[in-house]
Each structure stands twice: as structure tokens, then as C-alpha cells.
Design a protein around this motif. Structure first.
Motif, short mmCIF file in Angstrom:
data_model
loop_
_atom_site.label_atom_id
_atom_site.label_comp_id
_atom_site.label_asym_id
_atom_site.label_seq_id
_atom_site.Cartn_x
_atom_site.Cartn_y
_atom_site.Cartn_z
N ASP A 178 2.16 2.42 -31.02
CA ASP A 178 0.84 1.80 -31.02
C ASP A 178 0.78 0.72 -29.93
O ASP A 178 1.66 0.65 -29.07
CB ASP A 178 0.53 1.21 -32.40
N ALA A 179 -0.23 -0.11 -29.99
CA ALA A 179 -0.40 -1.17 -28.99
C ALA A 179 0.79 -2.12 -28.98
O ALA A 179 1.23 -2.57 -27.92
CB ALA A 179 -1.70 -1.93 -29.23
N ASP A 180 1.34 -2.42 -30.16
CA ASP A 180 2.51 -3.30 -30.22
C ASP A 180 3.72 -2.65 -29.54
O ASP A 180 4.53 -3.33 -28.92
CB ASP A 180 2.85 -3.65 -31.67
N THR A 181 3.85 -1.33 -29.65
CA THR A 181 4.93 -0.62 -28.97
C THR A 181 4.85 -0.85 -27.47
O THR A 181 5.85 -1.14 -26.82
CB THR A 181 4.86 0.89 -29.28
N VAL A 182 3.64 -0.73 -26.94
CA VAL A 182 3.45 -0.92 -25.49
C VAL A 182 3.76 -2.36 -25.10
O VAL A 182 4.42 -2.60 -24.09
CB VAL A 182 2.02 -0.52 -25.06
N LEU A 183 3.32 -3.31 -25.90
CA LEU A 183 3.59 -4.72 -25.61
C LEU A 183 5.09 -4.99 -25.59
O LEU A 183 5.60 -5.62 -24.65
CB LEU A 183 2.90 -5.62 -26.64
N VAL A 184 5.81 -4.51 -26.59
CA VAL A 184 7.26 -4.75 -26.64
C VAL A 184 7.97 -4.01 -25.50
O VAL A 184 8.90 -4.55 -24.89
CB VAL A 184 7.82 -4.38 -28.03
N LEU A 185 7.52 -2.80 -25.16
CA LEU A 185 8.08 -2.10 -24.00
C LEU A 185 7.86 -2.90 -22.73
O LEU A 185 8.77 -3.03 -21.89
CB LEU A 185 7.44 -0.72 -23.83
N TYR A 186 6.65 -3.43 -22.57
CA TYR A 186 6.33 -4.25 -21.39
C TYR A 186 7.29 -5.44 -21.30
O TYR A 186 7.86 -5.71 -20.24
CB TYR A 186 4.87 -4.71 -21.47
N LEU A 187 7.46 -6.14 -22.41
CA LEU A 187 8.33 -7.31 -22.40
C LEU A 187 9.78 -6.93 -22.12
O LEU A 187 10.47 -7.59 -21.34
CB LEU A 187 8.21 -8.06 -23.73
N ALA A 188 10.24 -5.85 -22.72
CA ALA A 188 11.62 -5.41 -22.50
C ALA A 188 11.84 -4.95 -21.07
O ALA A 188 12.86 -5.30 -20.44
CB ALA A 188 11.97 -4.30 -23.49
N MET A 189 10.92 -4.17 -20.54
CA MET A 189 11.09 -3.66 -19.17
C MET A 189 10.98 -4.80 -18.16
O MET A 189 11.69 -4.80 -17.15
CB MET A 189 10.07 -2.56 -18.88
N ALA A 237 14.66 4.01 -27.01
CA ALA A 237 15.13 4.48 -28.32
C ALA A 237 14.97 3.42 -29.40
O ALA A 237 14.70 3.75 -30.56
CB ALA A 237 16.59 4.91 -28.21
N ARG A 238 15.10 2.15 -29.03
CA ARG A 238 14.99 1.07 -30.02
C ARG A 238 13.54 0.68 -30.31
O ARG A 238 13.23 0.18 -31.38
CB ARG A 238 15.73 -0.19 -29.56
N ILE A 239 12.65 0.92 -29.34
CA ILE A 239 11.27 0.44 -29.47
C ILE A 239 10.28 1.52 -29.88
O ILE A 239 9.42 1.29 -30.72
CB ILE A 239 10.82 -0.23 -28.14
N VAL A 240 10.40 2.68 -29.27
CA VAL A 240 9.41 3.75 -29.49
C VAL A 240 9.81 4.55 -30.74
O VAL A 240 10.92 5.03 -30.83
CB VAL A 240 9.31 4.67 -28.25
N PRO A 241 8.87 4.67 -31.67
CA PRO A 241 9.20 5.43 -32.89
C PRO A 241 9.46 6.91 -32.58
O PRO A 241 8.86 7.47 -31.65
CB PRO A 241 7.96 5.26 -33.78
N ALA A 267 4.46 17.30 -22.70
CA ALA A 267 3.81 16.90 -23.95
C ALA A 267 4.21 15.48 -24.31
O ALA A 267 5.34 15.05 -24.02
CB ALA A 267 4.22 17.86 -25.07
N PRO A 268 3.31 14.73 -24.94
CA PRO A 268 3.62 13.36 -25.36
C PRO A 268 4.83 13.34 -26.30
O PRO A 268 4.88 14.12 -27.26
CB PRO A 268 2.36 12.91 -26.09
N SER A 269 5.80 12.49 -25.99
CA SER A 269 7.01 12.38 -26.81
C SER A 269 7.75 11.10 -26.44
O SER A 269 7.44 10.46 -25.44
CB SER A 269 7.93 13.58 -26.56
N ARG A 270 8.75 10.77 -27.24
CA ARG A 270 9.60 9.62 -26.92
C ARG A 270 10.31 9.88 -25.58
O ARG A 270 10.47 8.97 -24.78
CB ARG A 270 10.61 9.39 -28.03
N GLU A 271 10.73 11.13 -25.36
CA GLU A 271 11.41 11.46 -24.09
C GLU A 271 10.48 11.24 -22.90
O GLU A 271 10.90 10.77 -21.86
CB GLU A 271 11.94 12.88 -24.11
N LEU A 272 9.20 11.58 -23.06
CA LEU A 272 8.26 11.34 -21.97
C LEU A 272 8.11 9.84 -21.72
O LEU A 272 8.07 9.41 -20.56
CB LEU A 272 6.89 11.96 -22.27
N VAL A 273 8.06 9.04 -22.77
CA VAL A 273 7.99 7.58 -22.60
C VAL A 273 9.22 7.11 -21.83
O VAL A 273 9.12 6.31 -20.90
CB VAL A 273 7.86 6.85 -23.95
N ALA A 274 10.40 7.62 -22.20
CA ALA A 274 11.63 7.24 -21.50
C ALA A 274 11.55 7.63 -20.02
O ALA A 274 11.92 6.84 -19.14
CB ALA A 274 12.86 7.88 -22.16
N GLU A 275 11.04 8.82 -19.75
CA GLU A 275 10.91 9.25 -18.36
C GLU A 275 9.92 8.37 -17.60
O GLU A 275 10.14 8.00 -16.45
CB GLU A 275 10.50 10.72 -18.27
#
Length: 191
Positions: free
Chosen positions: A146-157, A185-189, A79-87
Motif C-alpha cells: 500500500d502507500a505505506d509500503t512505498v513510503l518505507v521503500l522510499y526511505l530504505a532505498m 523482501a522485508r518491506i513488500v508483502p 505481472a505485478p509481483s514482489r519480484e517486479l518491485v525488486a527489479e
């Protein structure tokens, strides 16, 4: 120009190997021929110039680094979650580590793009398209943020991977998975 799509792909893959090992200055038709194990002069029959070779390597590298649709489907079963994003981010780091050659070649291509307008245009197109697709995927999957979350994740990764591949001693005290967890944890709500 000679038309044999399989050989062209093999030559572009050889160019990516040369870029990763020797850098942009080492990318010559002769080096590509040697890496591909083909007769001298073969690469020059397939590419109009070094610029053409760089640009095609820029296009191909993203194909090599894109996961298979079945692997994405498998990764998206929870299911969609912060943990799934981390994985998903840990999976990204594992894939890039397994495709180390491709990632190093991409870094070389990015630097070379500052001097080659056609390459810059190709990388701008490919990276922008991939980022837009990642935003669509994230939102369509119902992942948190949101879209900004993905952008910041992209930049961080991207920054994390650059450090990992170029100056691994900087991050040597912390496991990559732990760093990914901190980034997410710092980026994804929280849900």
C-alpha cells in the motif's frame, strides 16, 4: 535576465556538475561558466542570484533523474509481483549509479536546503510530488503493498543510496542487488 532556454538548461546542468564535484561552496557563477565552457559573466546574466541558481538546479535534477516513459513501460511488462518491485528497485539503483553526478549534487542540494528557504521549498515540492507520483504509480500498477509500503521503500532505498555514494566501504561486503533484494523482501508483502 537573458532568455535562451537551451543555454539556461546547459548552465543548470553545469551547476549540477559543479555541485557534485566541488559541493555547495564551490557553486559560483564563475565555476558554472567554466564548467559550461561559456564566457565569464554568462551565468550571472541567466540567474538573479546564487539562490536562484540553487533553486533551478533543484528543479532540474529531478528531470535528469526521471526515467523516460518508454523505459518505464518496458520495465512494467511483467505481472505485478514482489519480484517486479525488486527489479524496479534494482533498476532505480542502476539509474542512480549511472547518474552518480546528479545524485551527489542532490545530496549537496539537500544539505544546502537547510540554509536556503527557497531551495528547501523547491526540494520539498519536487520530492513530495515525486513520492506522491510513486505511490500512485505503485497502486495503479497493482504492485503488492500500500502507500505505506512505498513510503518505507522510499526511505530504505534513500538510505541505501546515501551509504553507497558517501561511505561505500560500509556496504562493501554485500552486492547492491543483494541488499535491494533484502530490503524488498522485508518491506513488500508476499503475494
Amino acid at each position: 535576465m537573458t532568455r535562451n532556454p537551451e543555454r539556461r538548461t546547459a548552465l543548470v546542468d553545469a551547476a549540477i556538475e559543479v555541485l557534485a564535484r566541488e559541493g555547495a561552496r564551490g557553486l559560483t557563477f564563475r565555476a558554472v561558466d567554466a564548467q559550461a565552457g561559456v564566457p565569464a559573466g554568462t551565468a550571472s546574466n541567466y540567474f538573479a542570484s546564487r539562490d536562484d541558481l540553487f533553486t533551478q538546479a533543484g528543479s532540474r535534477i529531478h528531470v535528469r533523474m526521471t526515467p523516460a516513459p518508454a523505459a518505464v513501460d518496458e520495465a512494467m511488462r511483467p505481472a505485478p509481483s514482489r519480484e517486479l518491485v525488486a527489479e524496479l528497485m534494482r533498476w532505480l539503483v542502476r539509474r542512480m549509479t549511472e547518474e552518480r553526478t546528479g545524485y551527489l549534487a542532490l545530496l549537496e542540494l539537500r544539505l544546502e536546503a537547510t540554509r536556503r528557504p527557497a531551495l528547501r521549498a523547491e526540494l520539498d515540492r519536487a520530492v513530495r510530488s515525486a513520492l506522491e507520483e510513486n505511490v500512485r504509480f505503485h497502486l495503479d500498477a497493482g504492485l503488492p503493498g500500500d502507500a505505506d509500503t512505498v513510503l518505507v521503500l522510499y526511505l530504505a532505498m534513500t538510505g541505501l543510496l546515501v551509504e553507497h555514494f558517501t561511505l561505500p566501504g560500509v556496504l562493501s561486503g554485500t552486492a547492491l542487488d543483494d541488499l535491494v533484494e533484502k530490503v524488498v523482501a522485508r518491506i513488500v508483502p508476499a503475494e
